[in-house]
Design an enzyme around this catalytic site. Structure first.
Site, PDB file in Angstrom:
ATOM      1  N   ASP A  77       0.848  -1.197   0.000  1.00 18.01           N
ATOM      2  CA  ASP A  77       0.000   0.000   0.000  1.00 18.01           C
ATOM      3  C   ASP A  77       0.881   1.244   0.000  1.00 18.01           C
ATOM      4  O   ASP A  77       1.682   1.451   0.915  1.00 18.01           O
ATOM      5  CB  ASP A  77      -0.913  -0.001   1.230  1.00 18.01           C
ATOM      6  CG  ASP A  77      -2.038   1.020   1.106  1.00 18.01           C
ATOM      7  OD1 ASP A  77      -1.765   2.170   0.714  1.00 18.01           O
ATOM      8  OD2 ASP A  77      -3.191   0.669   1.393  1.00 18.01           O
ATOM      9  N   SER A 127      -6.945   4.390  -1.299  1.00 20.58           N
ATOM     10  CA  SER A 127      -6.844   2.934  -1.350  1.00 20.58           C
ATOM     11  C   SER A 127      -8.185   2.253  -1.613  1.00 20.58           C
ATOM     12  O   SER A 127      -8.221   1.053  -1.870  1.00 20.58           O
ATOM     13  CB  SER A 127      -6.273   2.398  -0.036  1.00 20.58           C
ATOM     14  OG  SER A 127      -4.968   2.871   0.141  1.00 20.58           O
ATOM     15  N   HIS A 190      -9.964  -2.693   6.484  1.00 23.29           N
ATOM     16  CA  HIS A 190      -9.408  -1.495   5.849  1.00 23.29           C
ATOM     17  C   HIS A 190      -9.639  -1.578   4.338  1.00 23.29           C
ATOM     18  O   HIS A 190      -9.939  -2.635   3.807  1.00 23.29           O
ATOM     19  CB  HIS A 190      -7.912  -1.400   6.184  1.00 23.29           C
ATOM     20  CG  HIS A 190      -7.395   0.003   6.242  1.00 23.29           C
ATOM     21  ND1 HIS A 190      -6.322   0.418   5.500  1.00 23.29           N
ATOM     22  CD2 HIS A 190      -7.808   1.073   6.948  1.00 23.29           C
ATOM     23  CE1 HIS A 190      -6.084   1.703   5.754  1.00 23.29           C
ATOM     24  NE2 HIS A 190      -6.970   2.124   6.626  1.00 23.29           N
ATOM     25  N   SER A 192      -8.027  -1.700   1.423  1.00 27.88           N
ATOM     26  CA  SER A 192      -7.448  -2.639   0.438  1.00 27.88           C
ATOM     27  C   SER A 192      -8.045  -4.043   0.542  1.00 27.88           C
ATOM     28  O   SER A 192      -8.595  -4.545  -0.442  1.00 27.88           O
ATOM     29  CB  SER A 192      -5.922  -2.707   0.557  1.00 27.88           C
ATOM     30  OG  SER A 192      -5.357  -1.435   0.640  1.00 27.88           O
ATOM     31  N   GLU A 350      -1.478  -8.134   1.697  1.00 29.87           N
ATOM     32  CA  GLU A 350      -1.114  -6.720   1.693  1.00 29.87           C
ATOM     33  C   GLU A 350      -0.105  -6.376   2.789  1.00 29.87           C
ATOM     34  O   GLU A 350      -0.298  -6.727   3.951  1.00 29.87           O
ATOM     35  CB  GLU A 350      -2.367  -5.854   1.924  1.00 29.87           C
ATOM     36  CG  GLU A 350      -2.024  -4.368   1.913  1.00 29.87           C
ATOM     37  CD  GLU A 350      -3.126  -3.456   2.445  1.00 29.87           C
ATOM     38  OE1 GLU A 350      -3.211  -2.326   1.963  1.00 29.87           O
ATOM     39  OE2 GLU A 350      -3.879  -3.873   3.345  1.00 29.87           O
ATOM     40  N   ASP A 355       2.143   2.627   3.552  1.00 26.60           N
ATOM     41  CA  ASP A 355       1.320   3.834   3.432  1.00 26.60           C
ATOM     42  C   ASP A 355       1.343   4.670   4.718  1.00 26.60           C
ATOM     43  O   ASP A 355       1.499   5.887   4.673  1.00 26.60           O
ATOM     44  CB  ASP A 355      -0.106   3.395   3.108  1.00 26.60           C
ATOM     45  CG  ASP A 355      -1.058   4.559   2.878  1.00 26.60           C
ATOM     46  OD1 ASP A 355      -0.854   5.299   1.920  1.00 26.60           O
ATOM     47  OD2 ASP A 355      -1.994   4.708   3.683  1.00 26.60           O
ATOM     48  N   HIS A 359       2.706   8.455   5.335  1.00 32.22           N
ATOM     49  CA  HIS A 359       1.802   9.525   5.779  1.00 32.22           C
ATOM     50  C   HIS A 359       2.382  10.297   6.961  1.00 32.22           C
ATOM     51  O   HIS A 359       2.104  11.473   7.147  1.00 32.22           O
ATOM     52  CB  HIS A 359       0.437   8.954   6.179  1.00 32.22           C
ATOM     53  CG  HIS A 359      -0.489   8.710   5.029  1.00 32.22           C
ATOM     54  ND1 HIS A 359      -0.845   9.701   4.141  1.00 32.22           N
ATOM     55  CD2 HIS A 359      -1.150   7.592   4.622  1.00 32.22           C
ATOM     56  CE1 HIS A 359      -1.672   9.198   3.233  1.00 32.22           C
ATOM     57  NE2 HIS A 359      -1.876   7.920   3.506  1.00 32.22           N
ATOM     58  N   ASP A 396      -1.077   0.282  -4.805  1.00 32.06           N
ATOM     59  CA  ASP A 396      -2.345   0.917  -5.174  1.00 32.06           C
ATOM     60  C   ASP A 396      -2.152   2.344  -5.680  1.00 32.06           C
ATOM     61  O   ASP A 396      -2.815   2.781  -6.607  1.00 32.06           O
ATOM     62  CB  ASP A 396      -3.347   0.871  -4.007  1.00 32.06           C
ATOM     63  CG  ASP A 396      -2.742   1.283  -2.676  1.00 32.06           C
ATOM     64  OD1 ASP A 396      -1.533   1.567  -2.614  1.00 32.06           O
ATOM     65  OD2 ASP A 396      -3.496   1.303  -1.680  1.00 32.06           O
TER      66      ASP A 396
HETATM   67 ZN   LIG Z   1      -2.874   6.346   2.409  1.00 30.24          ZN
END
Ligand SMILES: [Zn+2]
Ligand SMILES: *[C@@H]1O[C@H](CO)[C@@H](O)[C@H](O)[C@H]1NC(C)=O
Ligand SMILES: *[C@@H]1O[C@H](CO)[C@@H](O)[C@H](O)[C@H]1NC(C)=O
Ligand SMILES: *[C@@H]1O[C@H](CO)[C@@H](O)[C@H](O)[C@H]1NC(C)=O
Ligand SMILES: *[C@@H]1O[C@H](CO)[C@@H](O)[C@H](O)[C@H]1NC(C)=O
Length: 544
Positions: A77, A127, A190, A192, A350, A355, A359, A396
């Site tokens: 991700d 996502s 979540h 994904s 995943e 990700d 972030h 993604d």
């Molecule tokens: Zn994100």
């Protein structure tokens, strides 16, 4: 099911920010922007035809034959192309080498392509819309899963129209008698992993409270956790491994590790999952820690539910490896479990916290989670044959991390550049164009981040330019790596929504099935021709 406004406001103020912080709601499109979008893109048919046309154009270059009995899709991700370069360098440097020459396991796959990640209403994706693209083969709107772009976000009633529902490759596999599993390091609800099973007008509706907070009826539009346990296809999955227990438990209870449940409907969905398997008289097991998981790893039950955290699983570098399973261990158990079906399986795995590291501008954590994906893919390649198993590794969407400067070979990829800016102040080799790592200037000058007290620790934020509470996704293309039957089809540059159609083609399932039926016809006619020829030769012999 409507709450009084005051209750709603209180609930919103203390809760909504938690789940949507990383992916804030962008403002709605202007009428002009909305009008510029081709209305056909709001149908599933548009994207399916786009993908099928692409396959027809490429099939003539596809030298490979055979069918993928098993398909494993790995997703990093937020694993942008710079993330790959930085992670492989870190991998090599962790082993005491210069690093740049290293390769992640999947970088050795024979085919690589690029996918375009934009969504129908967004240039830069989240996502949820991307999961709909790479698992259901249809592009849709930001924040939405398993529905076409005809449904506006949060519109529960519009999402009930089943002409807007799109099936995932997990459903195509089930319909062919194959088994399905999902594995993630995030909450299993979540965006994904939810792409494999949910049809939902808002990715944040992971439990019933979140549906209420949007003023919608959770009995009409079931939340994602409820769909996983009670709706098709989630209720058929043989392997479900990840985090997120809180989404399944009532707010009056605490899970095994003390996390409070979030549900307001009083349902304990972990118990309901077990009760439903019990009533079907099938072999099942629920586990919540690594010891229980490793204990059953040699002979997994037919149905396995493992939820290892209340929220997301911990970053690998911060987790206790005695009590927390690694992505590699989860992947291995999933493959061992699903391999018992002779017809084959579809497995989605995943590494979801690349990700999250990005972030927060925690570059080291994001890169290590990428290395964890590398290790899990490595194990899958050892367990599955190239002859009958297609492995696809992709991402993604991108992030805004850059690798910059002119550092010498072998310079620490997570360290400072050997250069300084024109202001004489050092900068980092890896930095972000935005995020919480932006520092206020000191008397108009950039600060020297390398002098900070926690510089170089795992949760030290590398620097960023534009200050934002959360670093954003990027809009550039992502890489797609493939190994196994028909891997060569994955070369080139294409819409992300083509990926599941390519996998289905290789596996002869879902919309890919008709190609295989045609191929079978072709081989039947060549067999017929050979038999006829042999018969004629035989007849000639007899007459001699
Ligand atoms: Zn994100
Ligand atoms: C959609 O719903 C209608 C009416 O409930 C039903 O007849 C139809 O089979 C459903 N179609 C799909 C694809 O589920
Ligand atoms: C649980 O949810 C109910 C229903 O919304 C609410 O009244 C109650 O205050 C919540 N309890 C806790 C402990 O949050
Ligand atoms: C591991 O399995 C053994 C044998 O089935 C059982 O006795 C033991 O309690 C299990 N341990 C855990 C932690 O589940
Ligand atoms: C756990 O971490 C320790 C220390 O890094 C290492 O020696 C050990 O092999 C790890 N165990 C597993 C199961 O990965």
């Amino acid at each position: 099911m409507r709450l009084p406004p005051l209750v709603l406001i209180t609930l919103v103020s203390c809760w909504a920010s938690v789940s949507s912080r990383r992916h804030p709601d962008p403002p709605p499109l202007s009428a002009r922007a909305a009008a510029a979008i081709n209305p056909a893109e709001r149908t599933a048919q548009y994207w399916v035809e786009e993908a099928q046309a692409g396959i027809r154009a490429r099939v003539k270059h596809d030298k490979s034959d055979g069918v993928a009995r098993n398909v494993v899709m790995f997703l990093g991700d937020g694993m942008s192309v710079p993330t790959l370069a930085a992670a492989r360098t870190l991998l090599g440097q962790n082993r005491g080498r210069t690093g740049e020459e290293s390769q992640l396991s999947f970088e050795e796959f024979p085919t690589v392509g690029l996918a375009k990640t934009y969504c129908v209403n967004h240039q830069i994706a989240d996502s949820a819309c991307t999961a709909t693209a790479y698992l259901c083969g249809v592009k849709n709107n930001y924040g939405m899963i398993g529905l076409t772009a005809a449904v506006p976000r949060r519109d529960c009633v519009a999402s009930l129209d089943n002409s807007t529902h799109v099936a995932s490759i997990a459903e195509w596999a089930l319909q062919d008698g194959r088994d399905v599993g999902i594995v993630t390091t995030t909450r299993i609800t979540h965006a994904s992993p939810a792409g494999a099973y949910a049809k939902i007008a808002n990715r944040n509706w992971e439990n019933d409270l979140e549906v209420l907070l949007d003023g919608q009826d959770p009995l009409l539009c079931r939340d994602i956790a409820h769909q996983l346990v009670h709706s098709y296809p989630g209720n058929q999955f043989k392997v479900i491994l990840g985090g997120g227990r809180r989404e399944f438990l009532p707010n009056t209870t605490f899970d095994e590790e003390g996390t409070q449940g979030l549900r307001t409907d009083g349902l304990n969905l972990i118990e309901e999952w077990q009760a439903s398997k019990e009533s079907q008289n099938v072999d099942f097991k629920y586990v919540w820690n690594r010891e229980q998981l490793m204990n059953l790893s040699q002979s997994p039950p037919d149905y396995l539910l493992g939820l290892f955290e209340g929220d997301h699983m911990q970053y690998h570098l911060e987790a206790n490896n005695v009590t927390e399973p690694s992505l590699t261990e989860l992947t291995e158990i999933a493959i061992r479990s699903l391999s018992r079906n002779e017809k084959g399986f579809f497995l989605f795995v995943e590494s979801g916290r690349i990700d999250h590291g990005h972030h927060d501008n925690y570059a080291h954590l994001a890169l290590d989670e990428t290395i964890q994906l590398h290790a899990a893919v490595q194990r899958a390649t050892e367990m599955l044959s190239e002859e009958d198993s297609l492995i696809v590794v992709t991402s993604d969407h991108s992030h805004v991390m850059a690798i910059n400067g002119y550092s010498p070979r072998g310079n620490s990829i997570i360290g400072r550049s050997n250069e300084v800016g024109d202001d004489g102040i050092p900068y980092m080799t890896v930095s972000y164009t935005n995020g919480p790592g932006a520092r206020p200037h000191d008397n108009g000058a950039r600060v020297d981040v390398t002098t900070e007290e926690n510089f170089g620790s795992l949760r030290w934020r590398t620097h960023a330019e534009v200050p934002l509470e959360d670093e954003t996704h990027g809009g550039d293309d992502v890489a797609v790596f493939a190994r196994g039957p028909h891997h060569a089809l994955f070369t080139g540059l294409y819409e992300q929504s083509r990926i599941p159609h390519l996998m289905a083609y290789a596996a002869c399932i879902g919309p890919g099935l008709h190609y295989c039926n045609a191929a079978t016809h072709a081989s039947y006619s060549s067999i017929f021709l050979i038999v006829t020829l042999l018969y004629m030769l035989n007849a000639l012999n007899l007459h001699r």
